[in-house]
Design a protein around this motif. Sequence first.
Motif, PDB file in Angstrom:
ATOM      1  N   ALA A  94      17.082 -15.637 -21.477  1.00 39.39           N
ATOM      2  CA  ALA A  94      18.480 -15.447 -21.089  1.00 39.39           C
ATOM      3  C   ALA A  94      19.425 -16.038 -22.121  1.00 39.39           C
ATOM      4  CB  ALA A  94      18.730 -16.078 -19.719  1.00 39.39           C
ATOM      5  N   SER A  95      18.997 -17.080 -22.822  1.00 47.80           N
ATOM      6  CA  SER A  95      19.817 -17.624 -23.912  1.00 47.80           C
ATOM      7  C   SER A  95      19.971 -16.609 -25.032  1.00 47.80           C
ATOM      8  CB  SER A  95      19.179 -18.913 -24.454  1.00 47.80           C
ATOM      9  OG  SER A  95      19.145 -19.924 -23.479  1.00 47.80           O
ATOM     10  N   LEU A  96      18.874 -15.931 -25.357  1.00 46.32           N
ATOM     11  CA  LEU A  96      18.956 -14.875 -26.364  1.00 46.32           C
ATOM     12  C   LEU A  96      19.901 -13.773 -25.907  1.00 46.32           C
ATOM     13  CD1 LEU A  96      18.013 -13.484 -28.966  1.00 46.32           C
ATOM     14  CD2 LEU A  96      16.064 -12.571 -27.665  1.00 46.32           C
ATOM     15  N   GLY A  97      19.795 -13.400 -24.630  1.00 52.38           N
ATOM     16  CA  GLY A  97      20.692 -12.380 -24.106  1.00 52.38           C
ATOM     17  C   GLY A  97      22.145 -12.816 -24.137  1.00 52.38           C
ATOM     18  N   SER A  98      22.409 -14.071 -23.791  1.00 49.08           N
ATOM     19  CA  SER A  98      23.779 -14.572 -23.787  1.00 49.08           C
ATOM     20  C   SER A  98      24.404 -14.514 -25.178  1.00 49.08           C
ATOM     21  CB  SER A  98      23.807 -16.018 -23.272  1.00 49.08           C
ATOM     22  OG  SER A  98      23.362 -16.092 -21.933  1.00 49.08           O
ATOM     23  N   ALA A  99      23.591 -14.712 -26.207  1.00 49.25           N
ATOM     24  CA  ALA A  99      24.098 -14.714 -27.577  1.00 49.25           C
ATOM     25  C   ALA A  99      24.303 -13.309 -28.130  1.00 49.25           C
ATOM     26  CB  ALA A  99      23.138 -15.476 -28.484  1.00 49.25           C
ATOM     27  N   THR A 100      23.623 -12.313 -27.585  1.00 54.67           N
ATOM     28  CA  THR A 100      23.631 -10.991 -28.212  1.00 54.67           C
ATOM     29  C   THR A 100      24.241  -9.889 -27.349  1.00 54.67           C
ATOM     30  OG1 THR A 100      21.374 -10.609 -27.374  1.00 54.67           O
ATOM     31  CG2 THR A 100      21.592 -11.525 -29.592  1.00 54.67           C
ATOM     32  N   VAL A 101      24.293 -10.076 -26.052  1.00 56.68           N
ATOM     33  CA  VAL A 101      24.755  -8.993 -25.183  1.00 56.68           C
ATOM     34  C   VAL A 101      26.249  -8.755 -25.392  1.00 56.68           C
ATOM     35  CG1 VAL A 101      25.352 -10.448 -23.201  1.00 56.68           C
ATOM     36  CG2 VAL A 101      24.599  -8.093 -22.832  1.00 56.68           C
ATOM     37  N   PRO A 102      26.698  -7.490 -25.428  1.00 56.57           N
ATOM     38  CA  PRO A 102      28.134  -7.227 -25.586  1.00 56.57           C
ATOM     39  C   PRO A 102      28.850  -7.249 -24.225  1.00 56.57           C
ATOM     40  CG  PRO A 102      26.910  -5.170 -25.640  1.00 56.57           C
ATOM     41  CD  PRO A 102      25.885  -6.262 -25.500  1.00 56.57           C
TER      42      PRO A 102
END
Length: 493
Positions: A94-102
């Motif tokens: 979820a950290s990866l998603g938080s950094a990359t999701v638009p």
Amino acid sequence: MQGWWERVWVGGRPWWILAVVQFGNLMPSMDGSMVAIALPSMAAGTGIPLSTLQWVATIYYLVSAVVVLIAGRLGDLLGRSRVFTFGFVLFTAASLGSATVPGLPGLLACRVLQAIGGACLVANGNAIITSTFTDGRRGFALGLNSTILAGGVALGFLVGGLLTDGFGWRSVFLVNLPVGAAAIALALAVLPARKGPAKPFRFDWIGSALLALAVCGLLVGLQRLGAQRAPTAEVLGLLGGGAAALLALLAVERRTETPLLPLAVFGHRNVAVGLAAIALFCSLLAASGILLPLYLQGVLGIGAAQAGLALAPYSVTMCILAPFSGILAERFNAAWMMAGGALLAMAVSIGYAFLGVSAPLTAVALGQLLIGLAAGVFFAPNRVLLFAGLPDGFLGVVSGLMQLTRQLTYAAAIALSTLAVAVAVEPHGRLSDLSSAGTVPPAAKLAMTEAMGAVYVVLAGLLAGAAVLCLWHAHTRRRASARLVTSVRESTS
């Protein structure tokens, strides 16, 4: 070489388990403060108003509060290592998603998942330590938990600021990737696997839904009370709905075969006393987090950096002392130590009640040093008391209850302290003016100081209650132990 390996890896396995648990404490505790300090940069970079981006922090707090008890209970039922490792995987992904999701909706969705992962970590860490360390080292390990959780918040502000300035706001999420990958690998290597399949059970969906309604109603209602500074119909509706859901939860859990919240856990007096003492002690910490920055900047007129330095002795003292007080709690009566911490905190509260509009800065800093000492003496013994003699099947749920109690106490104390100060100050000026001494009328400073004094008198009363509760528990337990020893001697003579 084989002997060296056995000493370091096999013989030191409990300490490797302790290390992976501290990863599970550090990542969520740092995350909150890193995200908080990155929000202005996030607003500038995305064009989303800061008032809207506050939900990035708020939604994590709400979901974590709802899930922490559920995660602890699932650890008891499914296996703590399994749920704890899943927490690492979900938090990191979820950290990866938080950094990359638009876009904001995707970011909020990732923050929900991150909160669930963090709750799995925080809820099961104490339970893993308690089941791993069954000797005198348990107190040190539980005390280290207190140190890492408190130190992680302070460290998060520093690391988050450096990352945001150097690499942008997305870096506060990306930094979790290498740390999370290392933690997952270590967890898979050292955490004990549950022997045999988990016992079949029916998940308590009704209890979970009622818990979510209760926690959300109470937390949001308290937050709105602090924001609106009056018990409006909205506030009363939220608090009333939360209280009703809580009562319904207690009624449902009495009849559920595998309850989310087994009410039998409150039959263990260590648990009941420990949770009540946490609520009473944490009310001081939560209220001080609101009152003292306003007092230092708005009344004494010092800058934010200097105010931060005056408040820093609390964290430093508490972090250093907690592991050692945990060791002492294993050798002496933990409740006596908790009572001592509560009495010291009560004395500081009384002193803070008489600060006045021109108190020396050293008085506030000394008070923070003493409160840090009191907290260091209180929290590690409190954990030792909570888990002493507790059946293995209750370790996770008690760990979750401990975290939930702290969160609800913080919400209540912050809301009520804000309300008390606002009611006193706003006839003479805006509460927001207290962040700038140059715009604060003398009447507002005096009103702020008087309201703060009244709040600290109430807090001193709550801490006196915590001390009396702990002394009563220690005294009655000692008498019961003495009667048991006498009975054994008479039966063998």
